[in-house]
Scaffold this active site. Structure first.
Site, PDB file in Angstrom:
ATOM      1  CG  MET A   1      -1.846   1.199   1.317  1.00 25.65           C
ATOM      2  SD  MET A   1      -2.963   1.383  -0.110  1.00 25.65           S
ATOM      3  CE  MET A   1      -3.145   3.163  -0.158  1.00 25.65           C
TER       4      MET A   1
ATOM      5  CG  ASN B   1      -0.219   3.693   3.528  1.00 31.89           C
ATOM      6  OD1 ASN B   1      -1.405   3.690   3.258  1.00 31.89           O
ATOM      7  ND2 ASN B   1       0.422   2.603   3.933  1.00 31.89           N
TER       8      ASN B   1
ATOM      9  CD  GLU C   1       2.403  -0.232  -3.615  1.00 41.38           C
ATOM     10  OE1 GLU C   1       1.699   0.787  -3.450  1.00 41.38           O
ATOM     11  OE2 GLU C   1       1.952  -1.304  -4.058  1.00 41.38           O
TER      12      GLU C   1
ATOM     13  CG  HIS D   1       0.303   4.066  -6.204  1.00 39.53           C
ATOM     14  ND1 HIS D   1      -0.679   4.408  -7.103  1.00 39.53           N
ATOM     15  CD2 HIS D   1       0.233   2.724  -6.051  1.00 39.53           C
ATOM     16  CE1 HIS D   1      -1.317   3.312  -7.471  1.00 39.53           C
ATOM     17  NE2 HIS D   1      -0.786   2.277  -6.861  1.00 39.53           N
TER      18      HIS D   1
HETATM   19 ZN   LIG Z   1      -1.365   0.288  -6.772  1.00 43.77          ZN
END
Ligand SMILES: [Zn+2]
Ligand SMILES: *[C@@H]1O[C@H](CO)[C@@H](O)[C@H](O)[C@H]1NC(C)=O
Ligand SMILES: *[C@@H]1O[C@H](CO)[C@@H](O)[C@H](O)[C@H]1NC(C)=O
Ligand SMILES: *[C@@H]1O[C@H](CO)[C@@H](O)[C@H](O)[C@H]1NC(C)=O
Ligand SMILES: *[C@@H]1O[C@H](CO)[C@@H](O)[C@H](O)[C@H]1NC(C)=O
Ligand SMILES: *[C@@H]1O[C@H](CO)[C@@H](O)[C@H](O)[C@H]1NC(C)=O
Ligand SMILES: *[C@@H]1O[C@H](CO)[C@@H](O)[C@H](O)[C@H]1NC(C)=O
Ligand SMILES: *[C@@H]1O[C@H](CO)[C@@H](O)[C@H](O)[C@H]1NC(C)=O
Length: 923
Positions: free
Chosen positions: A310, A312, A345, A348
């Site tokens: 994830m 974050n 990640e 992102h």
């Molecule tokens: Zn993703």
């Protein structure tokens, strides 16, 4: 988020389904999602209150028999209209109702007097005693929550330390809709706000959050805990907030801006991921022409995880299984996975965190870019991997007709409830968008794509975007680059045909060899087939959803083998049914979709296929770009399984494989053979016919790389070897089997197997076991008998019928060491693993049917295994006669019918195959 598990699960599912064993529990999984439907209005927040800043204070009790947390939030918000109610998200939080109130800027308090909670929407609506004027307020709330074991929201995880003790930690997973499980919030991606997070914890734990530490308190005498206060975050969505409380250790760069955190006993295995993170961060900053916009980046490796990783903001969390890379024991695929997931990640941090989609239906703006750059940037981190060439394969993963259990639905459609939002993150979202963005990049050129993305990120930073914002920037880039635009297409119009409809196009090429006219048309290939074999109807958000696409067309021919330019030369569009290209030399072959950058399949008329087959079977085959050789192999496979191609042409094309040694072409073949060939080989006749032939196709490849393990092999060679070891041995290749045996003996003699990659170990055990002498065999059993499940894994590969019989007898013995579950797995393993063993196992089961069926409760399951593995018609008859008690069973009747049909289909195929072999002999 990287839903790697979905992908892995899908691959497993495929592998299983195509061994034609019945799939289970599929329907129940599907139906779960149809519990209720609620309207758009009721499942979204009213929007009257808009959060500006959250102050979050949490005290987690990471203690067995407690696992709760106390929380306190002060949320500054803007009430747009006067109101008596306020709505926000909350899940499994218990409020101290007397402690919930609004306070205006001038200190006026409004107490909450009524709490109404709706389960399905997870929205809490509180009412106040009087009407509250519009303006800026602070909402005070006190609550308790659960540090749950569901891997969502604020959850607990644990590991075993070097002293054998269980150590607990607490971490978060907020995407998509779980921030509300940790604190009351406006949990929609467009409600961006700033956050001050404070966490109180024991001094032997470290608390991490998105931002660096602002200050640490002194130790509170009363509970021996301290507060860690974090700096204020940038404006961001709730789903990218995160915190971790653990006793993890870290490795970091000199200024502590990049750190990897993990439990102390796995530290050596995080170094590879760390190096990727360092390099990829620089490359991404260069590419996006902007810094991270967050002061530091922590990567935390968590033992228990729901989905891959994830993103974050500033605090990426990973599933330990996917992040760790042990230079000794990990495989080259593990290495690939670690690199990809780190890059995914990190991407992102820009695509998702700096710019976020307004609502979940546009989540492809996040996942598409992350999935695309996980190739593009990894390719730059490891240039020798030639990683971009691996990308088109994923397109094929969707496109292959064997993928019937997964719906190729639109990548963007309306979602509202938390379950629907969860469902949009499926394998199609990740693989298809990656392919579509790659296509877009080739349509508008690398340069325009790159410049437009920089502008898109810059104009929408700290904010939310729509697909139109992206298309707009790219259109500007195209309009400013006359050699690209040629006034022929509009970016938005083109891309919307790909985003808002499911399935994919098949482009058909028909040539007139007299006039030189080449006619190109498109049609839809429906992919969405449910359990009842019916094509389901997918809702379409576009008005003119007409099953047609804007399809970029380019080509190479035999006399013009220019496979370099990937810009479109022509367009198939929803407006025209076909286009005609003139002037292709009748003697030439033509290949459409240069380098396979367009997201579609291609079928040609027979003459063109034959020309391609002839050329591929000549020494010139390498003049066809390797990605197009892979395309031909993949597309022709799709054509034959959908009855669009006859077997003769297919085999002529595949015959060229005896020359081919490039992994890019072999990679899809390994998948195809793994799934498809296994079925053929699982029949008496198929084994006889195909085995020598497939061995022949692969022989050159075997020779080119060999089977020996060499740690200095380059990336591609390692990948190739890892695959061919399995195939060669499973097809009975002598040299392969001898190499496996030698390797296994080395493991047994020197007990050094833990210094080798796990796939090599597995291979040596599987294929080396049959040629062990008795003392070695006993040694193996002694060494491995600690782990019973590992044993039956490689015992499946034993050829010696006496040993198998002993092993089978153990499953039905009065005092069997195996549980029923174990036994089922053993039979399943034996059916799957070696087709030579299938009849032997079937006969054993039938001989002992009464015992098996009475003593264990899995007669029904075994009946299905046997039916689906029946090697020919006679065997199927024999099985049927034995299973009288199931003769009326609808499910069993269906299975039998299914297998009959399969065997009939194979029979026809084998007839054609023999006819083709005859033509080869004549020549
Ligand atoms: Zn993703
Ligand atoms: C606020 O009130 C106005 C006028 O009644 C209405 O048009 C608008 O939709 C309301 N806004 C919100 C966010 O409820
Ligand atoms: C957990 O511990 C806290 C602090 O000691 C206590 O207030 C709370 O009641 C405990 N919760 C449970 C479920 O035991
Ligand atoms: C709402 O959720 C609570 C807690 O899970 C449960 O006890 C209750 O039955 C649910 N109510 C409805 C209407 O589903
Ligand atoms: C931290 O300290 C507490 C209290 O001394 C202890 O119970 C706990 O096991 C320790 N945890 C770790 C991870 O060291
Ligand atoms: C939030 O944290 C910042 C430090 O980053 C601090 O200056 C500010 O006072 C905090 N805000 C509140 C409301 O506590
Ligand atoms: C990170 O690891 C280093 C080296 O072990 C250590 O000195 C440092 O305190 C750690 N950082 C934090 C924030 O714990
Ligand atoms: C399949 O068809 C049967 C009979 O028409 C129907 O009862 C069943 O609901 C269908 N199942 C699915 C998953 O559509």
């Amino acid at each position: 988020m990287a839903k790697i598990k979905t992908l892995v699960a899908l691959l497993l599912l495929l592998a299983r389904s195509l061994k034609t064993f019945p799939l289970e529990d599929e329907s129940s999984e599907k139906n779960e999602n149809l519990d209720w439907e609620i309207s758009e209005e009721s499942c979204r927040l009213s929007g009257n209150a808009v959060p500006i800043h959250y102050d979050i204070k949490l005290i987690p009790y990471i203690e067995e028999n407690n696992f709760t947390f106390d929380g306190e939030t002060i949320t500054r918000l803007n009430l747009k209209n006067m109101t008596r109610t306020l709505d926000f998200h909350s899940l499994e939080l218990t409020f101290d109702e007397t402690g919930v109130y609004l306070e205006s800027e001038d200190g006026q308090k409004y107490n909450a007097i009524d709490f109404v909670y709706v389960n399905v929407t997870e929205i809490m609506t509180i009412s106040f005693e009087k009407v509250i004027p519009a303006g800026i307020y602070s909402l005070y709330a006190k609550f308790t929550g659960i540090i749950n074991d569901q891997l969502t929201g604020f959850y607990r995880s644990s590991y075993t330390n070097d002293y054998g003790e269980k150590v607990w930690l607490a971490t978060t997973q907020f995407q998509a809709t779980y921030a509300r499980q940790a604190f009351p919030c406006w949990d929609e991606p467009s409600f961006k706000a700033t956050f001050n997070v404070s966490i109180k914890h024991r001094t032997n734990y470290t608390a991490l959050s998105n931002m660096p530490v602002y200050e640490r308190s002194t130790i509170d005498e009363s509970d021996e805990k301290m507060w860690t206060h974090f700096q204020k975050t940038p404006i961001m969505s709730t789903y990218t907030l995160a915190f971790v409380v653990s006793d993890f250790v870290n490795i970091s760069n000199t200024d502590d801006t990049i750190r990897i955190w993990a439990r102390s006993n796995i530290l050596p295995s995080i170094i590879f991921g760390y190096k990727v993170a360092l390099k990829a961060s620089i490359l991404l900053e260069e590419y996006t022409n902007s810094s991270m916009l967050i002061p530091k980046m922590d990567h935390v490796v968590i033992p228990d995880y729901r989905h891959g990783a994830m993103e974050n903001w500033g605090l990426i969390t990973y599933d330990e299984k996917l992040f760790l890379y042990n230079p000794n024991t990990s495989t080259v695929s593990d290495k690939t996975m670690t690199a990809m997931i780190v890059v995914h990640e990190l991407t992102h941090q820009w695509f998702g965190n700096v710019v976020s989609p307004i609502w979940w239906n546009h989540i492809w703006l996040n996942e598409g870019f992350a999935s695309f750059f996980q190739y593009y940037i990894t390719d730059k981190v490891f240039p020798s991997w030639r990683f971009m060439e691996m990308l088109p394969f994923h397109l094929q993963l969707i496109i292959h007709p064997y993928n019937i259990n997964s719906c190729d639905k639109p990548i963007s459609y309306n979602v509202c409830s938390p379950t629907e939002i969860e469902d949009i993150f499926d394998v199609i979202l990740y693989t298809k968008t990656q392919s579509l963005l790659n296509m877009l990049r080739h349509i508008v050129s690398e340069d325009v794509f790159h410049r437009s993305l920089i502008n898109y990120l810059q104009k929408n930073q700290y904010s939310n975007a729509l697909p139109d914002d992206l298309f707009h920037e790219i259109q500007i880039g195209v309009d400013n680059t006359p050699e690209i635009s040629r006034g022929e297409f509009n970016v938005k119009e083109v891309m919307e045909t790909w985003i808002y409809q499911g399935d994919y196009p098949l482009v058909t090429v028909k040539r007139n060899y007299v006039t030189g006219e080449t006619t190109i048309t498109q049609e839809i290939v429906k992919q969405c087939i449910d359990n009842n074999n019916t094509v389901s109807i997918i809702k379409c958000d576009l008005n003119e959803c007409n099953d047609k696409w804007w399809i970029p067309i380019n080509y190479a021919t035999e006399t013009d083998t220019n496979f370099l330019s990937t810009l479109p030369i022509h367009w198939l569009s929803p407006k025209n049914d076909s286009i005609i290209i003139n002037g292709i030399n009748a003697d030439d072959w033509i290949i459409i979709n240069v380098q396979q950058t367009g997201h579609y399949q291609v079928n040609y008329d027979e003459t063109n296929w034959i020309k391609l087959a002839k050329y591929l079977n000549s020494p010139n085959y390498e003049k066809i770009h390797v990605l197009n050789r892979a395309q031909i192999i993949q597309d022709s496979y799709s054509m034959i399984v959908t009855n669009r191609m006859n077997l003769t042409i297919f085999l002529d094309l595949y015959n060229y494989l005896s020359r081919e040694i490039d992994y890019i072409v072999w990679r899809p073949i390994f998948e195809i053979f793994h799934i498809y060939l296994h079925q053929f080989l699982g029949t008496t006749e198929g084994e006889k016919l195909f085995k020598p032939h497939v061995l022949n196709w692969m022989n050159n490849l075997f020779e080119s790389v060999g089977f020996d393990f060499d740690p200095d092999d380059d990336y591609r060679t390692q990948l190739t070897k890892s695959n061919i070891r399995k195939f060669a041995c499973s097809l009975g290749h002598l040299k392969c089997i001898m190499t496996a045996n030698t390797q296994l003996i080395e493991f047994l003699e020197f007990s050094n197997k833990d210094q080798y990659p796990s796939d090599l170990k597995q291979w040596a055990y599987y294929y080396g076991i049959n040629n062990l002498n008795e003392s070695m065999f006993n040694k193996l059993l002694n060494i491995e008998s600690k782990n019973i499940s590992e044993i039956y894994d490689f015992l499946n590969f034993i050829e010696d019928k006496n040993v198998i019989e002993k092993y089978l007898n153990m499953t039905i013995a009065e005092n069997s060491p195996f549980t029923t579950e174990n036994s089922i797995e053993i039979y399943e393993g034996l059916f799957y693993t070696r087709y030579e063993t299938i009849n032997f196992v079937t006969d054993f089961i039938l001989r002992n049917w009464d015992t098996i069926n009475s003593r264990k409760s899995f007669g029904f399951k075994l009946a299905r295994f046997m039916i689906f593995s029946a090697t020919d018609k006679n065997k199927l008859q024999e099985i049927k006669l034995h299973l009288k008690e199931f003769n009326e069973d609808k499910e069993i009747i269906k299975c039998v019918k299914n297998r009959e049909e399969n065997l009939m289909y194979y029979e026809q195929l084998f007839g054609d195959f023999k006819a083709w072999l005859k033509t080869k002999e004549l020549k």
